[in-house]
Design an enzyme around this catalytic site. Structure first.
Site, mmCIF file in Angstrom:
data_model
loop_
_atom_site.group_PDB
_atom_site.id
_atom_site.type_symbol
_atom_site.label_atom_id
_atom_site.label_comp_id
_atom_site.label_asym_id
_atom_site.label_seq_id
_atom_site.Cartn_x
_atom_site.Cartn_y
_atom_site.Cartn_z
ATOM 1 N N ASP A 191 50.342 -4.671 -15.753
ATOM 2 C CA ASP A 191 49.550 -4.437 -16.970
ATOM 3 C C ASP A 191 50.273 -3.487 -17.927
ATOM 4 O O ASP A 191 50.256 -3.670 -19.139
ATOM 5 C CB ASP A 191 48.177 -3.853 -16.611
ATOM 6 C CG ASP A 191 47.335 -4.863 -15.843
ATOM 7 O OD1 ASP A 191 47.683 -6.063 -15.865
ATOM 8 O OD2 ASP A 191 46.354 -4.440 -15.199
ATOM 9 N N LYS B 13 47.614 -34.792 -0.748
ATOM 10 C CA LYS B 13 47.141 -35.380 -2.007
ATOM 11 C C LYS B 13 46.150 -34.402 -2.621
ATOM 12 O O LYS B 13 45.016 -34.273 -2.163
ATOM 13 C CB LYS B 13 46.474 -36.733 -1.760
ATOM 14 C CG LYS B 13 46.111 -37.427 -3.044
ATOM 15 C CD LYS B 13 45.610 -38.827 -2.795
ATOM 16 C CE LYS B 13 45.356 -39.552 -4.119
ATOM 17 N NZ LYS B 13 44.448 -38.829 -5.002
ATOM 18 N N GLU C 281 49.684 -31.643 -10.452
ATOM 19 C CA GLU C 281 48.219 -31.632 -10.453
ATOM 20 C C GLU C 281 47.721 -30.218 -10.778
ATOM 21 O O GLU C 281 48.227 -29.236 -10.246
ATOM 22 C CB GLU C 281 47.765 -32.049 -9.046
ATOM 23 C CG GLU C 281 46.392 -32.606 -8.975
ATOM 24 C CD GLU C 281 46.350 -34.139 -8.904
ATOM 25 O OE1 GLU C 281 45.268 -34.646 -8.680
ATOM 26 O OE2 GLU C 281 47.388 -34.816 -9.102
ATOM 27 N N CYS D 289 7.656 -19.066 20.110
ATOM 28 C CA CYS D 289 8.034 -20.254 19.351
ATOM 29 C C CYS D 289 8.955 -21.124 20.204
ATOM 30 O O CYS D 289 10.013 -20.665 20.640
ATOM 31 C CB CYS D 289 8.738 -19.834 18.064
ATOM 32 S SG CYS D 289 9.160 -21.228 17.026
HETATM 33 C C1 9MJ Z 1 48.826 -35.926 -5.585
HETATM 34 N N1 9MJ Z 1 47.729 -36.300 -6.245
HETATM 35 O O1 9MJ Z 1 48.801 -34.936 -4.883
HETATM 36 C C2 9MJ Z 1 51.423 -38.121 -6.410
HETATM 37 N N2 9MJ Z 1 50.018 -36.700 -5.721
HETATM 38 O O2 9MJ Z 1 53.239 -39.558 -6.970
HETATM 39 C C3 9MJ Z 1 51.201 -36.490 -5.066
HETATM 40 N N3 9MJ Z 1 50.180 -37.720 -6.564
HETATM 41 C C4 9MJ Z 1 52.001 -39.198 -7.156
HETATM 42 N N4 9MJ Z 1 52.065 -37.390 -5.499
HETATM 43 C C5 9MJ Z 1 53.481 -40.594 -7.806
HETATM 44 N N5 9MJ Z 1 51.405 -35.542 -4.124
HETATM 45 C C6 9MJ Z 1 52.367 -40.852 -8.511
HETATM 46 C C7 9MJ Z 1 51.406 -39.961 -8.100
#
Ligand code: 9MJ
Length: 705
Positions: free
Chosen positions: A59, A141, A199, A469
């Protein structure tokens, strides 16, 4: 930023405490240096989860940079750390045409589909049975929002949502507020234009905090991290986005072919790409792996399914990518999806169902839990017909009623829960009013008829019928028999279960009528252990008030409070007739504890249990009353050998309660010795010194005299 930080930071230079060289009158150089330092600390904090300096230091440097930039506005650039706080609101998002489309990926839901994917890849690459398995890069994913980040000559210039894959929305200003997105890349990155794909998500702990903050501010809670991330990214006012704890994970690149590398060659595999992205300062999944063939894919899936509950963020499956980029190119695409990628999804954790009825369940500890009976629904890999509604405050907050269509969630092995209701699908009567009213907490326990209490400031209502109970019977008996309560040896969890299930014991008083032959008839019960248990139960007839009070399992009355109450009131009758004021005169007894005690004895069921214990021959008062008489003031007592009913601890407590002291060895100062079985040297010494020796019965008589 939070306070835990890593003390292994690189050695600092003597020039100044933060390692900066004096810059004299060169504000541009000073700004540059500050930015580098702040970026390093932000990377350590937001990407590596390993802070290098305390928040206050960050900070301090940040404010210094702010001041310098304010004094030299011409030196402000949009990749400065000060520009992450958000820009003036937009009226709408611009459309962005993705130069390289953001393709969707196919899904697999079973091992067979994964094996078929591997086979298709093998066929596509012309591999036959004898050829080696394909190497795959495996990644979690992420359950977030797909984003593309454009870097031009190492600077972040544009970021867009996936949209329909061809056209997305320009959310550059919002993405700039996300600390794990580098605003510019180091000299390791190529010159030219390329995209980083990944993502945006909110980690679970950040989500919990965000929702708590929302609630505290009187705002709506978000249903899940994904919705919260989506809502945050779609803000036209990036200052709002800046206030949300968004994180970015990178998983791919696009358009890299067109750039010129200065000191590195192009990555040749997907796993190289991820490592390379990490060196550029992006966050990538820690749980990635390279595996061989379909068996490797399935093993990775199982591993991730195990790890899933412990991950810092939600994932909805795993992604498999043929690792070698040259093989990816050979496999190519089919109808907008790459042939070389597949997402292996976990069973959906949320699904819609309808509430048929709301039942009330009483837990083992008396917690009153509303449970939705549902139309059977397949969710989280199993068919669910019941889901918890947690408590009546939650029902009201989520406004969930009979007949409602609801979102049901079953995550891992966690008990299924009703997450929310879809109000526009609610059945209405002819006046357009909801067919069913909101259910309220019952005042009477449906299992035993005792009162249900809802302590102020608590969400969970409880049945007060602990000892009577049926839902709480096993738990109450286990507590009653436990070592610190009535101390009935051999009456553990399994035996209590057996006794209750055989219908032999409904309430503690029933224990005292058990016979050896009844016990010996139970499964896995030898004659000898039946005899031992009967003896142990009989022994517990002779107890102390404090043990009995504790054994009753009054809510909020632990061992110490039980002791305090016994000492203060001296008899159960006077405790039972005490009002709130008298109860609160006991040290450490406040209104909550006093309330629990009053509520307990107000129940006719509970008073009846006590009466039945008395009738069964359990006694506590006499000993307790005598014990508080000061009869042993100034006396020193030695205990030796095994006493027939009292434990050493009990006997000592009795002596002390009566004002006496227990000594470890016999001397001329010993007032008397209480001797039991197998008493040895102490007994002999007492005899030789002519000191009075009592057995347990005489000792107890003396206390009562
Ligand atoms: C996700 N949603 O975690 C891809 N994704 O690769 C990962 N999506 C992806 N790879 C090519 N780990 C198109 C989408």
């Amino acid at each position: 930023m939070q306070d835990a930080f890593n003390f292994d930071a690189p050695p600092q230079q003597p020039a100044s405490a933060d390692g900066r060289k004096p810059m004299g009158d060169d504000p541009a150089a000073a700004i540059q240096q500050l930015r580098q330092l702040l970026e390093r600390y932000a990377h350590a904090y937001y990407v590596c989860d390993a802070p290098e300096v305390p928040d206050a230091e960050y900070d301090r440097l940040y404010r210094e940079l702010e001041a310098l930039e304010a004094a030299h506005p011409a030196l402000v650039t949009d990749d400065s750390p000060t520009q992450r706080i958000g820009a003036p609101p937009l009226s709408a998002f611009e459309q962005v045409l993705h130069r390289v489309p953001m393709l969707s990926i196919n899904n697999a839901f079973s091992a067979e589909e994964v094996e078929a994917f591997d086979q298709r890849c093998r066929d596509g690459l012309g591999l036959s049975i004898g050829d080696s398995p394909i190497d795959y890069a495996c990644e979690p994913k992420f359950d977030g929002l797909a984003i593309s980040l454009v870097y031009q000559d190492r600077r972040f210039v544009q970021g867009a949502t996936r949209g329909d894959g061809t056209t997305g929305e320009d959310v550059t200003l919002n993405l700039r507020t996300i600390h794990s997105i580098p605003l510019h890349l180091s000299a390791k990155a190529p010159i030219g234009r390329f995209e980083v794909r990944g993502e945006v998500l909110i980690r679970r702990e950040d989500f919990a905090r965000l929702n708590a903050d929302q609630e505290a501010a009187g705002e709506k809670r978000f249903a899940n991290p994904r919705n919260a991330a989506a809502g945050s990214l779609r803000q036209l006012d990036s200052a709002i986005t800046a206030s949300r704890p968004l994180t970015f994970f990178a998983y791919g690149i696009a358009g890299l072919e067109a750039v010129s590398f200065t000191d590195a060659s192009l990555p040749t595999t997907q796993s190289d790409i991820l490592s390379w992205l990490a060196t550029l300062g992006f966050r990538v999944a820690e749980t990635r792996a390279v595996v061989s063939g379909a068996p490797g894919l399935l093993a990775y899936y199982d591993q991730m399914a195990q790890k899933r509950p412990g991950l810092a963020y939600d994932i909805d499956g795993v992604v498999y990518k043929v690792n070698r980029l040259d093989q990816q190119v050979r496999l190519g695409f089919v109808s907008r999806a790459p042939r070389f990628v597949i997402a292996h999804k976990f069973p959906a954790e949320e699904a819609l169902s309808r509430v048929l009825e709301i039942a009330v369940q009483i837990g083992r500890t008396g917690a009153v839990t509303p449970v939705a009976r549902l139309e059977p629904i397949f969710v989280g890999g199993v068919t669910v017909t019941n889901a918890t509604l947690h408590n009546f405050i939650e029902i009201a907050r989520k406004d969930i009623r009979v007949g409602d269509t609801v979102v049901v969630r079953r995550a891992g092995d966690v008990i299924p829960e009703v997450v929310s209701s879809l109000p526009d699908r609610r059945p209405l009567d002819e006046h357009g009013q909801p067919l069913y009213a909101l259910m309220r907490c019952p005042e009477i326990c449906p299992e035993c008829g005792s009162h249900v209490e809802l302590p102020p400031d608590e969400a969970v209502a409880r049945c007060t019928g602990g000892l009577v109970c049926p839902a709480q019977r096993k738990q109450a008996l286990k507590h009653y028999a436990s070592r610190r309560a009535m101390d009935i040896e051999g009456l553990g969890e399994k035996v209590v279960d057996q006794l209750v299930e055989a219908g032999l014991v409904h309430s503690p008083a029933d224990l005292y009528g058990l016979t050896v032959s009844q016990l010996a008839a139970l499964d896995r019960f030898a004659e000898k252990s039946a005899e031992n248990l009967v003896v142990a139960i009989r022994r517990s007839c002779n107890t102390r008030l404090e043990r009995l009070i504790y054994a009753l399992g009054i809510r909020n009355v632990g061992e110490q409070t039980a002791k305090d109450l016994a000492r203060h009131f001296g008899s159960l009758d006077s405790l039972m007739s005490a009002d709130l004021d008298r109860l609160m005169q006991v040290p450490d007894v406040g209104p909550v504890v006093a309330d629990s005690i009053m509520a307990f004895f107000a129940e006719a069921h509970n008073r009846e249990v006590i009466e039945r214990l008395r009738n069964a021959g359990v006694h506590w008062e006499d000993v307790a009353l005598a014990a508080s008489s000061g009869l042993l003031n100034g006396k020193t007592v030695v205990l030796t050998g095994t006493l027939p009913t009292l434990t050493r601890e009990d006997a000592k407590a009795l002596v002390e309660a009566a004002g006496g002291k227990v000594a470890g060895s016999v001397s001329a100062k010993t007032s008397f010795v209480v001797a039991g079985d197998a008493a040895g040297a102490k007994l002999e010494k007492a005899q030789s010194l002519g000191i009075e020796i009592l057995d347990e019965a005489t000792f107890l008589q003396r206390l009562q005299s």
